[in-house]
Design a protein around this motif. Structure first.
Motif, PDB file in Angstrom:
ATOM      1  N   GLY A 123     -44.915  39.989 -12.748  1.00 24.11           N
ATOM      2  CA  GLY A 123     -44.089  40.998 -13.627  1.00 24.11           C
ATOM      3  C   GLY A 123     -42.672  41.484 -13.271  1.00 24.11           C
ATOM      4  N   GLU A 124     -41.950  40.643 -11.961  1.00 23.67           N
ATOM      5  CA  GLU A 124     -40.772  41.133 -11.790  1.00 23.67           C
ATOM      6  C   GLU A 124     -39.848  40.390 -12.388  1.00 23.67           C
ATOM      7  OE1 GLU A 124     -37.901  41.893  -7.794  1.00 23.67           O
ATOM      8  OE2 GLU A 124     -40.077  40.991  -7.771  1.00 23.67           O
ATOM      9  N   LEU A 125     -38.806  41.082 -13.106  1.00 23.92           N
ATOM     10  CA  LEU A 125     -37.812  40.543 -13.869  1.00 23.92           C
ATOM     11  C   LEU A 125     -36.792  39.661 -13.057  1.00 23.92           C
ATOM     12  CD1 LEU A 125     -36.294  40.488 -16.880  1.00 23.92           C
ATOM     13  CD2 LEU A 125     -34.735  42.222 -15.728  1.00 23.92           C
ATOM     14  N   THR A 126     -36.636  38.304 -13.329  1.00 19.61           N
ATOM     15  CA  THR A 126     -36.044  37.362 -12.391  1.00 19.61           C
ATOM     16  C   THR A 126     -35.118  36.430 -12.974  1.00 19.61           C
ATOM     17  OG1 THR A 126     -38.153  37.500 -11.213  1.00 19.61           O
ATOM     18  CG2 THR A 126     -36.517  35.556 -10.623  1.00 19.61           C
ATOM     19  N   ILE A 127     -34.048  36.209 -12.213  1.00 20.64           N
ATOM     20  CA  ILE A 127     -33.097  35.043 -13.023  1.00 20.64           C
ATOM     21  C   ILE A 127     -33.540  33.611 -12.372  1.00 20.64           C
ATOM     22  CG2 ILE A 127     -30.604  34.157 -12.596  1.00 20.64           C
ATOM     23  CD1 ILE A 127     -30.458  36.761 -14.311  1.00 20.64           C
ATOM     24  N   SER A 128     -33.840  32.903 -13.502  1.00 17.33           N
ATOM     25  CA  SER A 128     -33.957  31.284 -13.172  1.00 17.33           C
ATOM     26  C   SER A 128     -32.601  30.595 -12.962  1.00 17.33           C
ATOM     27  CB  SER A 128     -34.974  30.714 -14.249  1.00 17.33           C
ATOM     28  OG  SER A 128     -35.132  29.267 -13.686  1.00 17.33           O
ATOM     29  N   ALA A 129     -32.131  30.365 -11.819  1.00 12.62           N
ATOM     30  CA  ALA A 129     -30.943  29.971 -11.442  1.00 12.62           C
ATOM     31  C   ALA A 129     -30.834  28.498 -12.037  1.00 12.62           C
ATOM     32  CB  ALA A 129     -30.688  29.789  -9.832  1.00 12.62           C
ATOM     33  N   GLN A 130     -29.752  28.214 -12.930  1.00  8.84           N
ATOM     34  CA  GLN A 130     -29.242  26.855 -13.346  1.00  8.84           C
ATOM     35  C   GLN A 130     -28.249  25.964 -12.255  1.00  8.84           C
ATOM     36  OE1 GLN A 130     -27.860  28.235 -17.052  1.00  8.84           O
ATOM     37  NE2 GLN A 130     -29.693  27.429 -17.986  1.00  8.84           N
ATOM     38  N   ARG A 131     -27.451  27.340 -11.761  1.00  2.27           N
ATOM     39  CA  ARG A 131     -26.424  26.988 -10.725  1.00  2.27           C
ATOM     40  C   ARG A 131     -26.416  28.002  -9.654  1.00  2.27           C
ATOM     41  NH1 ARG A 131     -23.909  25.580 -15.456  1.00  2.27           N
ATOM     42  NH2 ARG A 131     -22.865  27.657 -15.653  1.00  2.27           N
ATOM     43  N   VAL A 132     -25.816  27.669  -8.547  1.00  2.22           N
ATOM     44  CA  VAL A 132     -25.892  28.751  -7.406  1.00  2.22           C
ATOM     45  C   VAL A 132     -24.694  28.507  -6.586  1.00  2.22           C
ATOM     46  CG1 VAL A 132     -27.547  27.578  -6.138  1.00  2.22           C
ATOM     47  CG2 VAL A 132     -27.064  30.011  -5.776  1.00  2.22           C
ATOM     48  N   GLY A 133     -23.807  29.026  -6.196  1.00  2.00           N
ATOM     49  CA  GLY A 133     -22.531  28.599  -5.311  1.00  2.00           C
ATOM     50  C   GLY A 133     -22.241  29.962  -4.538  1.00  2.00           C
ATOM     51  N   LEU A 134     -21.461  29.541  -3.491  1.00  2.00           N
ATOM     52  CA  LEU A 134     -21.070  30.507  -2.321  1.00  2.00           C
ATOM     53  C   LEU A 134     -19.706  31.158  -2.969  1.00  2.00           C
ATOM     54  CD1 LEU A 134     -21.876  31.374   0.656  1.00  2.00           C
ATOM     55  CD2 LEU A 134     -20.515  29.758   1.540  1.00  2.00           C
ATOM     56  N   VAL A 135     -19.744  32.519  -2.537  1.00  2.00           N
ATOM     57  CA  VAL A 135     -18.637  33.172  -2.853  1.00  2.00           C
ATOM     58  C   VAL A 135     -18.031  34.014  -1.450  1.00  2.00           C
ATOM     59  CG1 VAL A 135     -18.015  35.525  -3.722  1.00  2.00           C
ATOM     60  CG2 VAL A 135     -19.497  34.027  -5.086  1.00  2.00           C
ATOM     61  N   THR A 136     -18.856  34.141  -0.571  1.00  2.00           N
ATOM     62  CA  THR A 136     -18.458  34.667   0.903  1.00  2.00           C
ATOM     63  C   THR A 136     -19.380  34.235   1.730  1.00  2.00           C
ATOM     64  OG1 THR A 136     -17.037  36.496  -0.117  1.00  2.00           O
ATOM     65  CG2 THR A 136     -17.610  36.722   1.963  1.00  2.00           C
ATOM     66  N   LYS A 137     -19.153  33.823   2.928  1.00  2.00           N
ATOM     67  CA  LYS A 137     -19.930  33.389   3.868  1.00  2.00           C
ATOM     68  C   LYS A 137     -20.031  34.741   4.860  1.00  2.00           C
ATOM     69  CE  LYS A 137     -22.953  31.113   6.309  1.00  2.00           C
ATOM     70  NZ  LYS A 137     -24.290  31.204   5.825  1.00  2.00           N
ATOM     71  N   SER A 138     -21.041  35.050   5.112  1.00  2.00           N
ATOM     72  CA  SER A 138     -21.353  36.056   6.005  1.00  2.00           C
ATOM     73  C   SER A 138     -21.473  35.681   7.648  1.00  2.00           C
ATOM     74  CB  SER A 138     -22.686  37.202   5.725  1.00  2.00           C
ATOM     75  OG  SER A 138     -22.919  37.927   6.765  1.00  2.00           O
ATOM     76  N   MET A 139     -20.641  35.903   8.478  1.00  2.00           N
ATOM     77  CA  MET A 139     -20.963  35.361   9.791  1.00  2.00           C
ATOM     78  C   MET A 139     -21.551  36.217  10.702  1.00  2.00           C
ATOM     79  SD  MET A 139     -18.945  32.739   9.750  1.00  2.00           S
ATOM     80  CE  MET A 139     -17.456  31.860   8.821  1.00  2.00           C
ATOM     81  N   ARG A 140     -21.924  37.473  10.407  1.00  2.00           N
ATOM     82  CA  ARG A 140     -22.903  38.301  11.170  1.00  2.00           C
ATOM     83  C   ARG A 140     -24.042  38.609  10.512  1.00  2.00           C
ATOM     84  NH1 ARG A 140     -21.097  41.113  15.634  1.00  2.00           N
ATOM     85  NH2 ARG A 140     -18.754  40.742  16.264  1.00  2.00           N
ATOM     86  N   PRO A 141     -25.265  38.618  10.923  1.00  2.00           N
ATOM     87  CA  PRO A 141     -26.425  39.202  10.417  1.00  2.00           C
ATOM     88  C   PRO A 141     -26.575  40.329   9.991  1.00  2.00           C
ATOM     89  CG  PRO A 141     -26.765  39.015  12.696  1.00  2.00           C
ATOM     90  CD  PRO A 141     -25.517  38.823  12.628  1.00  2.00           C
ATOM     91  N   LEU A 142     -27.299  40.933   9.148  1.00  2.00           N
ATOM     92  CA  LEU A 142     -27.756  42.280   8.599  1.00  2.00           C
ATOM     93  C   LEU A 142     -28.677  42.743   9.495  1.00  2.00           C
ATOM     94  CD1 LEU A 142     -27.480  42.069   4.736  1.00  2.00           C
ATOM     95  CD2 LEU A 142     -25.697  42.989   6.317  1.00  2.00           C
ATOM     96  N   PRO A 143     -28.993  43.919   9.831  1.00  2.00           N
ATOM     97  CA  PRO A 143     -30.043  44.553  10.481  1.00  2.00           C
ATOM     98  C   PRO A 143     -31.386  44.053   9.821  1.00  2.00           C
ATOM     99  CG  PRO A 143     -28.443  46.190   9.886  1.00  2.00           C
ATOM    100  CD  PRO A 143     -28.063  45.213   9.261  1.00  2.00           C
ATOM    101  N   GLU A 144     -32.415  44.211  10.482  1.00  2.00           N
ATOM    102  CA  GLU A 144     -33.741  43.788   9.924  1.00  2.00           C
ATOM    103  C   GLU A 144     -34.239  44.552   9.088  1.00  2.00           C
ATOM    104  OE1 GLU A 144     -37.653  43.228   9.212  1.00  2.00           O
ATOM    105  OE2 GLU A 144     -37.017  44.838  10.351  1.00  2.00           O
ATOM    106  N   LYS A 145     -34.522  44.316   7.904  1.00  2.00           N
ATOM    107  CA  LYS A 145     -34.753  45.259   6.596  1.00  2.00           C
ATOM    108  C   LYS A 145     -35.556  46.525   6.920  1.00  2.00           C
ATOM    109  CE  LYS A 145     -37.100  44.943   1.893  1.00  2.00           C
ATOM    110  NZ  LYS A 145     -38.027  44.330   1.012  1.00  2.00           N
ATOM    111  N   TYR A 146     -36.768  46.407   7.666  1.00  2.00           N
ATOM    112  CA  TYR A 146     -37.692  47.665   7.573  1.00  2.00           C
ATOM    113  C   TYR A 146     -37.328  48.463   8.994  1.00  2.00           C
ATOM    114  CZ  TYR A 146     -40.401  44.945   4.313  1.00  2.00           C
ATOM    115  OH  TYR A 146     -40.847  44.383   3.177  1.00  2.00           O
ATOM    116  N   HIS A 147     -36.227  47.982   9.728  1.00  2.00           N
ATOM    117  CA  HIS A 147     -36.066  48.979  10.755  1.00  2.00           C
ATOM    118  C   HIS A 147     -34.512  49.341  10.818  1.00  2.00           C
ATOM    119  CE1 HIS A 147     -39.484  46.509  12.684  1.00  2.00           C
ATOM    120  NE2 HIS A 147     -39.717  47.697  12.944  1.00  2.00           N
ATOM    121  N   GLY A 148     -33.563  48.318   9.946  1.00  2.00           N
ATOM    122  CA  GLY A 148     -32.185  48.923  10.061  1.00  2.00           C
ATOM    123  C   GLY A 148     -31.615  49.131  11.201  1.00  2.00           C
ATOM    124  N   ILE A 149     -30.395  50.005  10.866  1.00  2.00           N
ATOM    125  CA  ILE A 149     -29.678  50.505  12.093  1.00  2.00           C
ATOM    126  C   ILE A 149     -30.383  52.183  12.311  1.00  2.00           C
ATOM    127  CG2 ILE A 149     -27.517  51.200  13.199  1.00  2.00           C
ATOM    128  CD1 ILE A 149     -26.100  49.538  10.913  1.00  2.00           C
TER     129      ILE A 149
END
Length: 492
Positions: A123-149
């Motif tokens: 039931g989750e509202l979702t975009i079905s991608a027709q095109r996908v492209g890079l806008v900005t490349k992240s060179m560093r990882p984000l913190p792990e979702k459930y632990h964060g900083i």
């Protein structure tokens, strides 16, 4: 090599591979995308059948916050400033080459997605991608979702990551912006003129605090970052403006705590032909308006305390509070030796040449202030610790002044202004004499301010409200660092 360094190395390798394939890692000409929050607001109520009938295509850009890969299909969540939305990318729909490039995208990358809407089996509202492209490349990882900083100080240092990862942090600063806007709207609607006064001043004045010192090379003169704008704002009353206010940055070269940052924001306003009692009513009105807008009413919780801002708020003189809340016998309030003994017992001794008012103020800080949970106006502060406030007509030993306390901390300070230039000059001179030899603060009376008073300032009242502490109150934040985007910290 640390785990983080290894991940950074892998990301740089991916970035080099993408560039070899002709992919621009940081393209510039990206048309403004639609916002995830706006799409969700409209289409969250649509069921699968209604979404299937839509002919619209949507283009969004956002940061990848999570990826789940299933061979030739991938689910991911992207986040923009308005919220998150799920995206479904399949090899069949975007094409084999585009999907191969997409597989090199990482959590933290900012991407552009074009597609239509559907609902998943959950039931989750979702975009079905027709095109996908890079806008900005992240060179560093984000913190792990459930632990964060977990390290609070690291969150303050890397606020940009804190804002990415924590919805409540982003919301707190949105609330701060709303509160600042409401302050401006309130005073503008009441006929006050917003002004700007100097941040660099030649004479330290307007409050008793240690300033930051700087030097102007061209003029070869020392300057001080302002500790308060008060004396300049009152010059404007002399100049003929009856109502003025300033949302200002102040700087005090003193301690750092959960309530104090060396650089902080104050609202100061001054009103001719008003008294400190008028400002009590105005303060109640202002705080109640903010509370209704932010909290939906006048009762809310702050750090485990149930607060009620329903006016009128409690009012006590400083002497009454020391007796009723501090437990000091009334007879001791004028007995310096008894006050000294109490301060010694509290391991907070004072110098023998301090005025009695300073003794009372310290005892108030220790015994009364932490217990003032509900909004309380404390009035009639001693004249010897209130150098800019008008003396009370019936008792010249105290001033027509109040401080507002909520949840055990001062949030506002106000008084009927002293406009007698003779009395003001005497008090400035007494203040300088008590300060002693301090090379950081030259012993200088602001004679131009005295000249302004000699020109004639109408009877008036003025008030300063700590904006940071106000935001702490309405965002349930325990520390001032939680409501300042970039608080001062030692270098790493």
């Amino acid at each position: 090599m640390s785990e983080e360094s290894q991940v950074i190395k892998q990301r740089r390798q991916k970035a080099e591979e993408l560039e070899r394939q002709g992919i621009n890692l940081f393209p510039n000409q990206i048309p403004r995308p639609e916002r995830a929050g706006a799409i969700r607001k409209i289409y969250d109520k649509y069921d699968s059948e209604a979404l299937a009938k839509l002919e619209d295509s949507f283009r969004l850009a956002g940061r990848i916050m999570g990826i789940r890969r299933f061979g030739k299909a991938t689910f991911l969540h992207i986040q923009d400033s308005s919220g998150r939305i799920q995206v479904h990318v399949t090899r069949d729909r975007v094409g084999p080459e585009a999907y191969k490039i997409f597989r090199k995208f990482d959590i933290g990358d900012i991407i552009e997605v074009t597609g239509d809407l559907f609902r998943t089996r959950t039931g989750e509202l979702t975009i079905s991608a027709q095109r996908v492209g890079l806008v900005t490349k992240s060179m560093r990882p984000l913190p792990e979702k459930y632990h964060g900083i977990k390290d609070k100080e690291l969150r303050y240092r890397r606020r940009y990551v804190d804002l990415i990862m924590n919805d409540d942090v982003r919301e707190n600063f949105r609330v701060r912006s709303r509160i600042v806007q409401m302050l401006r709207q309130y005073f503008s609607s009441q006929g006050f003129l917003e002004v700007e006064t100097p941040m660099m001043q030649t004479v330290v004045g307007g409050a008793t605090a240690k300033p930051f010192k700087t030097h102007h090379n061209a003029l070869n003169m020392d300057l001080f970052l302002r500790i308060a704008p008060e004396l300049y704002l009152k010059r404007l009353l002399v100049g003929g403006y009856d109502k003025v206010f300033e949302l200002n940055r102040n700087f005090r070269n003193e301690g750092i705590s959960i309530q104090h940052n060396p650089e902080f924001t104050m609202l100061e306003f001054y009103e001719a032909y008003a008294t400190y009692e008028d400002l009590m009513i105005r303060t109640e009105e202002l705080f109640c308006q903010i509370s209704k807008d932010i909290k939906g009413g006048l009762r809310f919780e702050y750090q485990g305390h149930d607060l009620d801002l329903t006016p009128p708020w409690r009012r006590m003189t400083l002497a009454e509070s020391l007796v009723q809340t501090g437990g000091i016998p009334e007879s001791e309030l004028t007995d310096r030796r008894a006050l000294e003994r109490r301060l010694d017992a509290l391991d907070n001794p004072v110098k023998g040449d301090e005025p009695t008012g300073k003794y009372l103020a310290k005892l108030f800080d220790l015994l009364v202030e932490p217990r003032l949970i509900q909004p309380t106006f404390i009035t009639q502060y001693p004249t010897d610790i209130s150098p800019l406030a008008r003396r009370n007509a019936e008792n010249p030993a105290v001033t027509d002044r109040f401080e507002l306390f909520i949840v055990g901390r001062e949030i506002a300070n106000a008084f009927s202004e002293l406009n007698d230039p003779r009395d003001q000059k005497r008090r400035f001179e007494e203040q300088i004499a008590k300060r002693g030899d301090d090379e950081e603060i030259p012993p200088e009376v602001d004679m131009d301010y005295i000249r302004a008073l000699e020109t004639g300032m109408p009877p008036a009242a003025g008030e300063g409200i700590g904006v940071d502490r106000l935001v702490m109150l309405f965002t349930d934040s325990p520390s001032i660092r939680d409501v300042i985007l970039f608080p001062l910290l030692r270098p790493e």
